[in-house]
Design an enzyme around this catalytic site. Structure first.
Site, PDB file in Angstrom:
ATOM      1  N   ASP A   1      21.814  34.715  -0.877  1.00 13.93           N
ATOM      2  CA  ASP A   1      21.133  35.484  -1.904  1.00 13.93           C
ATOM      3  C   ASP A   1      22.040  35.470  -3.130  1.00 13.93           C
ATOM      4  OD1 ASP A   1      23.140  37.394  -1.476  1.00 13.93           O
ATOM      5  OD2 ASP A   1      21.747  39.027  -1.022  1.00 13.93           O
ATOM      6  N   HIS A   2      21.692  36.255  -4.133  1.00 15.43           N
ATOM      7  CA  HIS A   2      22.476  36.292  -5.366  1.00 15.43           C
ATOM      8  C   HIS A   2      23.910  36.774  -5.138  1.00 15.43           C
ATOM      9  CE1 HIS A   2      20.223  39.981  -4.711  1.00 15.43           C
ATOM     10  NE2 HIS A   2      21.227  40.632  -5.281  1.00 15.43           N
TER      11      HIS A   2
ATOM     12  N   THR B   1      27.622  41.252   1.582  1.00 14.61           N
ATOM     13  CA  THR B   1      28.555  41.635   2.649  1.00 14.61           C
ATOM     14  C   THR B   1      28.436  40.753   3.887  1.00 14.61           C
ATOM     15  OG1 THR B   1      26.971  43.160   3.645  1.00 14.61           O
ATOM     16  CG2 THR B   1      28.481  44.074   1.973  1.00 14.61           C
TER      17      THR B   1
ATOM     18  N   HIS C   1      32.793  30.815  22.352  1.00 16.25           N
ATOM     19  CA  HIS C   1      32.410  31.774  23.386  1.00 16.25           C
ATOM     20  C   HIS C   1      30.968  32.239  23.288  1.00 16.25           C
ATOM     21  CE1 HIS C   1      36.775  33.123  24.468  1.00 16.25           C
ATOM     22  NE2 HIS C   1      36.614  31.810  24.486  1.00 16.25           N
ATOM     23  N   ASN C   2      30.407  32.274  22.070  1.00 16.03           N
ATOM     24  CA  ASN C   2      29.058  32.810  21.886  1.00 16.03           C
ATOM     25  C   ASN C   2      28.029  31.748  21.525  1.00 16.03           C
ATOM     26  OD1 ASN C   2      31.059  35.096  20.348  1.00 16.03           O
ATOM     27  ND2 ASN C   2      29.917  35.711  22.166  1.00 16.03           N
TER      28      ASN C   2
END
Length: 144
Positions: A7-8, A66, A97-98
């Site tokens: 996004d921006h 974020t 691991h994931n």
């Protein structure tokens, strides 16, 4: 191929990551946004994640201010395991691991240098399988 979108709030960091990946001769599919004008991050998450689940891209990278909102949106998509990472250790373990298939970063919370290191760790790692296979299977079964 790596699908990437922001996004921006992640626009500038996305540009830096694209440049970095191109220098490494890693093909990149830019899924937007294409300017610092405001956009809604869920739309970008859907675009990138659709490329991953549709087989056009092996991995995805998503960036918002974020990294939180875009990671939440990405993880709503069937077949996506998106990981918000803040360190190279996070990036490496997310893959090993994931079996994460989408890396999420914060454009306003992660500096360019560390972000590029995280991308390198994420892209360079592979799923270990073994004892982690059962856990990833359980995660994926939640979608059903």
């Amino acid at each position: 191929m790596i699908a990437i979108g922001s996004d921006h709030g992640g626009f500038e960091l996305k540009r830096e990551i694209i440049e970095y990946l191109k220098k490494k001769e890693i093909p990149v599919l830019d899924c937007g946004c294409y300017s610092p004008d405001a956009v809604d991050y869920p739309d970008i998450a859907v675009e990138v994640c659709s490329k991953v689940t549709g087989g056009e891209s092996e991995l995805g990278i998503l960036i918002c201010g974020t990294g939180i909102g875009i990671s939440i949106a990405a993880n709503k998509m069937h077949g996506i395991r998106a990981a918000l990472c803040h360190s190279t250790f996070d990036g490496r373990m997310a893959r090993m691991h994931n079996n994460a298939n989408v890396l999420c970063l914060g454009g306003r919370t992660t500096g360019v240098s560390i972000a590029l290191d995280i991308v390198e760790a994420f892209v360079g790692a592979e799923f270990e399988g073994g004892r982690h296979e059962k856990r990833v299977g359980k995660i994926m079964s939640i979608e059903e």
